[in-house]
Design a protein around this motif. Sequence first.
Motif: not given
Length: 187
Positions: A61-65, A183-187, A70-73
């Motif tokens: 919710g914080k780090g990956a978002s 660490e990877k670009k979202p697809a 774009r935010r994870f819900r």
Amino acid sequence: MRTWLSQYIEAQHKALDSVPLDAVERLIETVRQAWNEDRQIFVIGNGGNAASGSHFATDLGKGASDVAGRRFRIITLADNVAWLTAIGNDYSYDDVFVRPLENYARPGDLLIASSVSGNSPNLVKAVEWARAKDLRTVALVGAKRGRLAELAEQTIVVDDTHYGRVEDVQMTIYHLICYAFMEKKPA
């Protein structure tokens, strides 16, 4: 003590090596799909798994978002102690996760349940409900597998029955998911 420590670490390596990477990759893609579709992700677990679920929800919710743009819900249903204890007291501890799902979950949302035994009645009930309501379901379980492994759409089994080792490996799986986005670009 040194011998016990070495044996514990050796067993931990074996438990970690038992993780099927293709299943983790599939889970990452399931989380990515939920993110792409702006679905709610619910995480449930008891005890150490509840704490790991909170950690996972924070990291995703914080780090990956922050990195993904774009935010994870995502939310863990074990974090609202007042609601959890009200449900446990007024209804049943078996209902502590299914009742909030009744309030918030929608078809297509994602429910991730983690358990060492795979048989916690409150997790089983929540996954049964989620399947009936067309949520995607995932179970992270230990070698006993339990009922969750039979119910969930996707299951990842850690091949050990030791609670500490299985919970540690489940947390590693949670971190793999988060860092796949950090660490990877979202697809």
